[in-house]
Design a protein around this motif. Sequence first.
Motif, PDB file in Angstrom:
ATOM      1  N   ASP A 108      -0.452  -2.832   5.065  1.00 28.51           N
ATOM      2  CA  ASP A 108      -0.415  -1.608   4.650  1.00 28.51           C
ATOM      3  C   ASP A 108      -1.223  -1.361   3.597  1.00 28.51           C
ATOM      4  N   GLN A 110       0.189   2.299   2.269  1.00 32.59           N
ATOM      5  CA  GLN A 110       0.725   2.346   1.373  1.00 32.59           C
ATOM      6  C   GLN A 110       1.135   1.594   0.286  1.00 32.59           C
ATOM      7  N   VAL A 111       2.062   2.278  -0.979  1.00 29.01           N
ATOM      8  CA  VAL A 111       2.440   1.312  -1.593  1.00 29.01           C
ATOM      9  C   VAL A 111       4.170   1.929  -2.190  1.00 29.01           C
ATOM     10  N   SER A 126       4.496  -3.434  -0.307  1.00 29.96           N
ATOM     11  CA  SER A 126       4.266  -2.736   0.515  1.00 29.96           C
ATOM     12  C   SER A 126       3.975  -3.311   2.180  1.00 29.96           C
TER      13      SER A 126
END
Length: 288
Positions: A108, A110-111, A126
């Motif tokens: 991903d 996103q973090v 993630s």
Amino acid sequence: MYKVILFFAVFTLFTLNNAQEKKENSEVKFKNLKAPVITKENLKIPKYSTLLTQAKSKKKSDKKIHIDGCSAELNKCFASESNKNNTERTSYEFLDNKMFLILKGLKDTQVYKRKAKNTGYTQEFSNYITSQINFYDNGNLHTIMHFGYGIKASGYPIGKWYAYSKDGVLIQEIDHDKHFKMNFYDILEIADKYGSPYIGINRAFNQAVSYWYILLLPHPEDRNAITRKILVDDKTGQIIYNIDEKDFHYIKDKEYDKLPLEESSKEWLRNSDKYQIPDNELYKLFRT
């Protein structure tokens, strides 16, 4: 829960450094990272010779092919491919020149950044997905499975799973995601509020309910902290129980009346038990 044997091998594929600045969690709406749609009909199965040719090719490509060689002792050959930013990677294992195993890794972008700071421990998380595709020794497709990772967890089933007979007939399909409303980041945010340095996340479902497990582990040198287990109802976000390790055996033995819980939580647990299917029965056709 069903555990994928090669998890650690796949997890090491993702030692990535994301230098992009991240917004604080309060400003970010985390979306659910979905498992790729892989079926018998759309699955591409390359030959080892084709991958070998592509690896030697001078043509520009969005993917990089890695040839990891062959083992005469095992009669196996290995290869892999990855995209430019290394957020996707696929490993191939051939047996007797036929496909034996495919592992697809997805990271991903996103973090999640911790709100409860724990210096010296993981501060950013993630989500990861590993897709494991097994084949019979005759080269026919056996199973398609997907697992969610992201923190200290053995991998929980996600997405659509398919199991086929040795002659290619679909014999079982399980759609995991249709049972769940909350996602990995929703549960991670709940877990983060407790400030534990170690977090484990898992999930399960039955015909009555779907739910998430959170395991909170203290630092080994913290003599006063205790291991805790939290159960979250996926549909409502309600915490059914939050217990410490001295009470774990009551859950295992289903002695819910001995737990310091509201009656509604005890009834939730009893109702869930009525519909629970053991993993070794639910996933028996997916065992290799």
